[in-house]
Scaffold this active site. Structure first.
Site, PDB file in Angstrom:
ATOM      1  N   ARG A 110       0.836  -1.218   0.000  1.00  0.00           N
ATOM      2  CA  ARG A 110       0.000   0.000   0.000  1.00  0.00           C
ATOM      3  C   ARG A 110       0.868   1.266   0.000  1.00  0.00           C
ATOM      4  NH1 ARG A 110      -2.786  -3.736  -0.683  1.00  0.00           N
ATOM      5  NH2 ARG A 110      -4.745  -4.274   0.327  1.00  0.00           N
ATOM      6  N   SER A 132     -10.576  -0.033   3.746  1.00  0.00           N
ATOM      7  CA  SER A 132      -9.756  -0.239   4.944  1.00  0.00           C
ATOM      8  C   SER A 132      -9.192   1.106   5.374  1.00  0.00           C
ATOM      9  CB  SER A 132      -8.587  -1.169   4.641  1.00  0.00           C
ATOM     10  OG  SER A 132      -9.069  -2.367   4.128  1.00  0.00           O
ATOM     11  N   GLU A 163      -4.338   3.936   6.249  1.00  0.00           N
ATOM     12  CA  GLU A 163      -4.125   3.677   4.814  1.00  0.00           C
ATOM     13  C   GLU A 163      -4.710   4.863   4.038  1.00  0.00           C
ATOM     14  OE1 GLU A 163      -5.372  -0.236   3.160  1.00  0.00           O
ATOM     15  OE2 GLU A 163      -6.271   0.948   1.547  1.00  0.00           O
TER      16      GLU A 163
HETATM   17  C1  FAD Z   1     -15.289   0.204  -0.304  1.00  0.00           C
HETATM   18  C2  FAD Z   1     -13.825   0.408  -0.590  1.00  0.00           C
HETATM   19  C3  FAD Z   1     -12.990  -0.674  -0.773  1.00  0.00           C
HETATM   20  C4  FAD Z   1     -11.629  -0.520  -1.052  1.00  0.00           C
HETATM   21  N1  FAD Z   1     -10.846  -1.632  -1.230  1.00  0.00           N
HETATM   22  C5  FAD Z   1      -9.529  -1.501  -1.517  1.00  0.00           C
HETATM   23  C6  FAD Z   1      -8.707  -2.663  -1.720  1.00  0.00           C
HETATM   24  O1  FAD Z   1      -9.171  -3.796  -1.680  1.00  0.00           O
HETATM   25  N2  FAD Z   1      -7.402  -2.478  -2.003  1.00  0.00           N
HETATM   26  C7  FAD Z   1      -6.845  -1.235  -2.089  1.00  0.00           C
HETATM   27  O2  FAD Z   1      -5.641  -1.156  -2.354  1.00  0.00           O
HETATM   28  N3  FAD Z   1      -7.606  -0.124  -1.890  1.00  0.00           N
HETATM   29  C8  FAD Z   1      -8.920  -0.224  -1.611  1.00  0.00           C
HETATM   30  N4  FAD Z   1      -9.691   0.897  -1.397  1.00  0.00           N
HETATM   31  C9  FAD Z   1      -9.065   2.225  -1.452  1.00  0.00           C
HETATM   32  C10 FAD Z   1      -9.213   2.938  -2.816  1.00  0.00           C
HETATM   33  O3  FAD Z   1     -10.204   2.350  -3.572  1.00  0.00           O
HETATM   34  C11 FAD Z   1      -7.918   2.903  -3.626  1.00  0.00           C
HETATM   35  O4  FAD Z   1      -6.880   3.482  -2.882  1.00  0.00           O
HETATM   36  C12 FAD Z   1      -8.053   3.656  -4.953  1.00  0.00           C
HETATM   37  O5  FAD Z   1      -6.904   3.449  -5.751  1.00  0.00           O
HETATM   38  C13 FAD Z   1      -8.277   5.146  -4.759  1.00  0.00           C
HETATM   39  O6  FAD Z   1      -8.637   5.705  -6.014  1.00  0.00           O
HETATM   40  P1  FAD Z   1      -9.240   7.162  -6.111  1.00  0.00           P
HETATM   41  O7  FAD Z   1      -9.252   7.542  -7.561  1.00  0.00           O
HETATM   42  O8  FAD Z   1     -10.511   7.255  -5.417  1.00  0.00           O
HETATM   43  O9  FAD Z   1      -8.121   8.000  -5.359  1.00  0.00           O
HETATM   44  P2  FAD Z   1      -8.291   9.292  -4.367  1.00  0.00           P
HETATM   45  O10 FAD Z   1      -9.012   8.840  -3.165  1.00  0.00           O
HETATM   46  O11 FAD Z   1      -8.919  10.379  -5.179  1.00  0.00           O
HETATM   47  O12 FAD Z   1      -6.808   9.616  -4.062  1.00  0.00           O
HETATM   48  C14 FAD Z   1      -6.017   8.744  -3.285  1.00  0.00           C
HETATM   49  C15 FAD Z   1      -4.568   9.269  -3.275  1.00  0.00           C
HETATM   50  O13 FAD Z   1      -4.032   9.188  -4.592  1.00  0.00           O
HETATM   51  C16 FAD Z   1      -3.634  10.481  -5.057  1.00  0.00           C
HETATM   52  N5  FAD Z   1      -4.012  10.537  -6.498  1.00  0.00           N
HETATM   53  C17 FAD Z   1      -5.238  10.300  -7.032  1.00  0.00           C
HETATM   54  N6  FAD Z   1      -5.182  10.394  -8.381  1.00  0.00           N
HETATM   55  C18 FAD Z   1      -3.897  10.695  -8.680  1.00  0.00           C
HETATM   56  C19 FAD Z   1      -3.206  10.929  -9.913  1.00  0.00           C
HETATM   57  N7  FAD Z   1      -3.819  10.880 -11.099  1.00  0.00           N
HETATM   58  N8  FAD Z   1      -1.883  11.238  -9.836  1.00  0.00           N
HETATM   59  C20 FAD Z   1      -1.219  11.297  -8.657  1.00  0.00           C
HETATM   60  N9  FAD Z   1      -1.831  11.093  -7.458  1.00  0.00           N
HETATM   61  C21 FAD Z   1      -3.148  10.787  -7.477  1.00  0.00           C
HETATM   62  C22 FAD Z   1      -4.408  11.468  -4.216  1.00  0.00           C
HETATM   63  O14 FAD Z   1      -3.712  12.695  -4.114  1.00  0.00           O
HETATM   64  C23 FAD Z   1      -4.459  10.743  -2.886  1.00  0.00           C
HETATM   65  O15 FAD Z   1      -3.233  10.913  -2.198  1.00  0.00           O
HETATM   66  C24 FAD Z   1     -11.069   0.778  -1.130  1.00  0.00           C
HETATM   67  C25 FAD Z   1     -11.912   1.885  -0.959  1.00  0.00           C
HETATM   68  C26 FAD Z   1     -13.272   1.710  -0.690  1.00  0.00           C
HETATM   69  C27 FAD Z   1     -14.148   2.916  -0.522  1.00  0.00           C
END
Ligand code: FAD
Length: 340
Positions: free
Chosen positions: A166, A240, A336
């Site tokens: 992570r 998480s 996380e």
């Molecule tokens: C119900 C649920 C289940 C989940 N299960 C998992 C799982 O099984 N495994 C797992 O690893 N994660 C899980 N997650 C966490 C999440 O889905 C991941 O971390 C996902 O990759 C976040 O994507 P996002 O576009 O929403 O990012 P955001 O929440 O918008 O951003 C997350 C981080 O990434 C940065 N970021 C976003 N886009 C970019 C970009 N284009 N360039 C540079 N930095 C960027 C942001 O600044 C921030 O620091 C879960 C979340 C939820 C709500």
């Protein structure tokens, strides 16, 4: 050229916790060239920056005093091949789960264990998304990112992303300094199922699937996740909230002596990952509410917004969980989710 900048914009619809927070400036980034334009706008010169994808891994605890870049760059195209992989370049704003599904349906398996992870493709390398025995790092060819200092797009090989559990360089050195514009995925030409993760194996066995196809694994992963994790549309959450803490063999032996039912997994190199959900549950925190924030009653690792909670309320609950776990086990739970 100027990209539309919204002033004092609400971020409530852009975070999976559904908490209210405002950005001093908000820009929608729909193509790579928008970045140079918006970052060159004198109104935001010198302002702090925050990159946002789907907002499924962030907790806003205050308004953001600078520029939020909402990355929505589309696109999915074949990008050639290596000796053992098919390559696909995917725009950072694409939905992760839909990408996994479209590639599988087009006959390119390899990401099925990562089905139903919410959020965008561009955020997937940031925390090296992982689930059910697979991490993005194992399926990544390269990342293209806008470097804010060089003011140019750079291409990064997996080694340069410094992936960990992570974790990646985008969470540390390049936090908000490199904006991912596309991700090139490497899908195996010779597909083999990734099995060995107990919960997934159990689900497949219950479906009498001894030699599962990629589509069967995709379905099984989706079924487990739907049972276990709340849908952020119905109940605000970021998945998480804490990472599973990693401890030495000696530390784990000592803890097992005191808590024989402790759940842990061996890691390469002799260290152990402890199940953070088990630690939280053992402190009696599963299902506990504090105001409008709660520890989810079906999975203690997930914090939820029961409706109308502020980011502060959720953070206070997270701190209480950390303190309780530290008092009982002497183990620090690291978030996380990204706290902004
Ligand atoms: C119900 C649920 C289940 C989940 N299960 C998992 C799982 O099984 N495994 C797992 O690893 N994660 C899980 N997650 C966490 C999440 O889905 C991941 O971390 C996902 O990759 C976040 O994507 P996002 O576009 O929403 O990012 P955001 O929440 O918008 O951003 C997350 C981080 O990434 C940065 N970021 C976003 N886009 C970019 C970009 N284009 N360039 C540079 N930095 C960027 C942001 O600044 C921030 O620091 C879960 C979340 C939820 C709500």
């Amino acid at each position: 050229m100027s990209v539309g900048l919204q002033v004092n914009a609400s971020l409530k619809a852009m975070n999976a916790f559904g908490v209210e927070a405002r950005a001093a400036f908000l820009a929608q980034v729909s193509q790579e060239s928008d970045l140079a334009a918006v970052l060159g706008d004198p109104r935001v010169a010198g302002q702090p920056r925050l990159v946002l994808g789907g907002g499924t891994n962030v907790l806003f605890v205050a308004d953001f005093p600078g520029l939020v870049l909402h990355v929505r760059i589309p696109g999915l195209q074949a990008a050639g091949q290596t000796e053992d992989s098919w390559l696909f370049e995917v725009g950072a704003g694409m939905d992760w789960h839909q990408t996994v599904q479209s590639l599988l349906q087009a006959g390119y398996p390899g990401l099925e264990n990562l089905a139903l992870i919410p959020g965008t493709v561009g955020a997937a390398p940031v925390q090296n998304v992982g689930a059910y025995g697979l991490e993005l790092a194992e399926r990544l060819h390269s990342v293209r990112a806008w470097d804010c200092r060089q003011q140019a797009v750079v291409q990064m090989a997996p080694e340069q992303c410094e992936f960990g559990y992570r974790d990646s360089v985008f969470k540390r050195k390049y936090r908000d300094g490199r904006i991912i514009v596309s991700v090139t995925l490497a899908l195996p030409k010779l597909w083999r199922p990734v099995l060995g993760y107990a919960e997934l194996d159990r689900e497949l066995k219950a479906r009498s699937d001894e030699e599962p196809s990629a589509a069967a694994i995709f379905d099984a992963v989706c079924a487990i996740r739907r049972r276990k994790l709340p849908d952020p549309v119905q109940l605000g959450n970021a998945g998480s909230f804490f990472k599973n803490p990693v401890v030495s063999r000696e530390r784990r032996t000592e803890l097992i002596g005191r808590f024989p039912s402790l759940v842990s997994y061996a890691l390469p190199g002799g260290r152990f990952k402890l199940a953070a959900g088990w630690l939280i549950e053992a402190c009696g925190m599963k299902g506990v509410s504090r105001g409008r924030a709660a520890v989810y009653d079906r999975q203690a690792l997930v914090l939820v917004n029961r409706g109308g909670a502020s980011g502060r309320e959720i953070l206070d609950l997270a701190r209480e969980v950390q303190e309780r776990v530290a008092d009982k086990f002497g183990v620090l739970l690291e978030p996380e989710a990204v706290i902004v």
